[in-house]
Design a protein around this motif. Structure first.
Motif, short mmCIF file in Angstrom:
data_model
loop_
_atom_site.label_atom_id
_atom_site.label_comp_id
_atom_site.label_asym_id
_atom_site.label_seq_id
_atom_site.Cartn_x
_atom_site.Cartn_y
_atom_site.Cartn_z
N ALA A 239 -52.62 -27.43 42.68
CA ALA A 239 -52.69 -28.46 43.73
C ALA A 239 -54.08 -28.53 44.34
N SER A 240 -54.66 -27.38 44.66
CA SER A 240 -55.98 -27.38 45.29
C SER A 240 -57.05 -27.86 44.32
N ALA A 241 -56.92 -27.54 43.04
CA ALA A 241 -57.86 -28.02 42.04
C ALA A 241 -57.76 -29.53 41.87
N ALA A 242 -56.54 -30.04 41.82
CA ALA A 242 -56.34 -31.48 41.68
C ALA A 242 -56.92 -32.23 42.86
N ALA A 243 -56.76 -31.68 44.07
CA ALA A 243 -57.30 -32.32 45.27
C ALA A 243 -58.82 -32.29 45.25
N ALA A 244 -59.41 -31.17 44.82
CA ALA A 244 -60.87 -31.03 44.82
C ALA A 244 -61.53 -32.01 43.85
N ARG A 245 -60.91 -32.24 42.70
CA ARG A 245 -61.52 -33.10 41.69
C ARG A 245 -61.37 -34.59 42.02
N GLN A 246 -60.55 -34.93 43.01
CA GLN A 246 -60.39 -36.33 43.38
C GLN A 246 -61.70 -36.92 43.91
N ASN A 247 -62.45 -36.10 44.64
CA ASN A 247 -63.73 -36.57 45.18
C ASN A 247 -64.65 -35.36 45.36
N PRO A 248 -65.20 -34.84 44.27
CA PRO A 248 -66.00 -33.61 44.35
C PRO A 248 -67.22 -33.77 45.25
N ALA A 249 -67.47 -32.78 46.06
CA ALA A 249 -68.71 -32.76 46.83
C ALA A 249 -69.86 -32.32 45.94
N ILE A 250 -69.57 -31.42 45.00
CA ILE A 250 -70.54 -31.00 43.98
C ILE A 250 -69.83 -30.94 42.64
N LEU A 251 -70.38 -31.64 41.67
CA LEU A 251 -69.89 -31.59 40.29
C LEU A 251 -70.84 -30.71 39.50
N HIS A 252 -70.34 -29.60 39.00
CA HIS A 252 -71.16 -28.57 38.37
C HIS A 252 -70.91 -28.55 36.87
N TYR A 253 -71.93 -28.88 36.08
CA TYR A 253 -71.82 -28.89 34.62
C TYR A 253 -72.03 -27.48 34.07
N ALA A 254 -71.24 -26.54 34.55
CA ALA A 254 -71.34 -25.17 34.06
C ALA A 254 -70.85 -25.12 32.61
N GLY A 255 -71.34 -24.14 31.87
CA GLY A 255 -70.90 -24.02 30.48
C GLY A 255 -71.84 -24.70 29.51
N GLY A 256 -71.34 -25.01 28.32
CA GLY A 256 -72.19 -25.45 27.22
C GLY A 256 -72.49 -26.92 27.12
N TYR A 257 -71.73 -27.77 27.80
CA TYR A 257 -71.93 -29.21 27.70
C TYR A 257 -72.76 -29.71 28.88
N LYS A 258 -74.04 -30.00 28.62
CA LYS A 258 -74.92 -30.43 29.69
C LYS A 258 -75.10 -31.95 29.64
N PRO A 259 -75.22 -32.61 30.79
CA PRO A 259 -75.27 -34.08 30.82
C PRO A 259 -76.48 -34.68 30.13
N TRP A 260 -77.60 -33.96 30.12
CA TRP A 260 -78.84 -34.49 29.54
C TRP A 260 -78.87 -34.40 28.01
N GLU A 261 -77.88 -33.75 27.41
CA GLU A 261 -77.87 -33.57 25.96
C GLU A 261 -77.20 -34.73 25.22
N TYR A 262 -76.68 -35.70 25.97
CA TYR A 262 -75.94 -36.80 25.35
C TYR A 262 -76.40 -38.13 25.95
N ALA A 263 -76.20 -39.19 25.19
CA ALA A 263 -76.44 -40.53 25.73
C ALA A 263 -75.46 -40.78 26.88
#
Length: 317
Positions: A239-263
């Motif tokens: 429930a808390s995860a679902a609520a947090a992702r509705q309007n994230p204050a910080i979206l963290h691209y942790a892990g292997g998929y980085k936003p700059w690596e794709y169109a």
């Protein structure tokens, strides 16, 4: 008692090598774009070999919002023997030494990883009470919802089934307390003695065991929460995860998929690209694909995103 002044400066610190200077600038731009008073925010970039050209681009980006940024060279060799793996660089360990590197008149900072986007006024994070602790952070649901990961943390840092474990990508640090208690030196000694699987993050969790303040999940929404992985859905964090992702204050691209690596793909990295265009790095060639990840198709991430949207809406209160 902690107090907050509307006119006081907010201090934010990043740590980066030359490759990540651009991404630190995008993260900084996201802070400034959403700040009510961007001119009241000062930035520090702890530099592991960042070229002067890229350092100046970082400083120029801050000035576009009326803010100031300082690039502080750090002797990278001091961290050269620390354990690193995957996409991590030794710059990740620099956050542990922030209290000794930053000017002594700065008593409090927000530390941010470079691979994230701030989507709300950072002042709201700055104002959250630390409850007398020297560090505040967001619980890492991805670790805590995984039986395998919790077993690993029990073995390497003594975490019990009931304990919380935090992600080190977003931190509030009381530097006055760090200096008073010489925490930086003690932490650096700790990481020299151990090859922690999650590097500085494990070291911080081991060192501040039961001595940290938990921040709301929305201030560090990591992929397991953003995509609502099954381990999250079948955990007490649903429930808390679902609520947090509705309007994230910080979206963290942790892990292997980085936003700059794709169109550009709407919903995945379009915010990164929009902010990138507002930085002094906008002339850089994009995307910047990592050849080591040639089999990591964006298609998988987009499927995860659609599933995350479905489960998030279903379980959000």
């Amino acid at each position: 008692m902690e107090t907050y002044s509307e006119k006081a400066k907010i201090h934010i610190v990043f740590a980066s090598d030359d490759r990540y200077a651009q991404h630190a600038a995008v993260a900084m731009a996201s802070v400034l774009e959403h700040a009510k008073y961007p001119e009241r925010i000062d930035f520090f970039l702890l530099s592991d070999g960042i070229s002067e050209e890229r350092a100046e681009k970082f400083r120029t980006t801050a000035r576009r919002w009326g803010s100031e940024a300082s690039v502080i060279p750090v002797e990278g060799e001091a961290f050269s023997e620390f354990y690193i793996s995957a996409q991590l660089s030794r710059a990740a360990y620099m956050r542990l030494a922030a209290a000794e590197i930053l000017p002594n008149d700065i008593d409090k900072v927000i530390y941010l990883d470079c691979d994230l986007i701030v989507r709300k006024d950072i002042t709201e994070l700055w104002k959250i009470p630390m409850e007398g602790n020297a560090i505040a952070a967001v619980p890492d649901c991805g670790i805590m919802a995984s039986a395998k990961s919790k077993k690993q943390k029990r073995q390497c840092i003594g975490l019990t089934e009931e304990d919380l474990y935090f992600n080190s990508g977003v931190l509030i640090l009381d530097l006055a307390e760090w200096r008073k208690n010489k925490y930086a030196r003690k932490l650096l000694s700790l990481v020299q003695e151990h090859s922690y699987p999650h590097h500085d993050q494990d070291a911080l969790n081991a060192f501040f065991y039961h001595r940290w303040a938990a921040l709301p999940l929305e201030w560090n929404v990591i992929p397991p929460v953003w995509f609502m992985f099954l381990k999250i859905i079948f955990s007490k964090w649903r429930a808390s995860a679902a609520a947090a992702r509705q309007n994230p204050a910080i979206l963290h691209y942790a892990g292997g998929y980085k936003p700059w690596e794709y169109a550009i793909h709407v919903g995945f990295n379009d915010e990164y690209y929009a902010l990138f265009q507002k930085t002094a790095f906008a002339d850089e060639k994009m995307p910047q694909f990592d050849a080591r990840k040639k089999h990591r198709s964006i298609r998988r991430q987009m499927v995860r995103l659609r599933l995350g949207n479905f489960w998030g809406k279903l379980f959000a209160k």
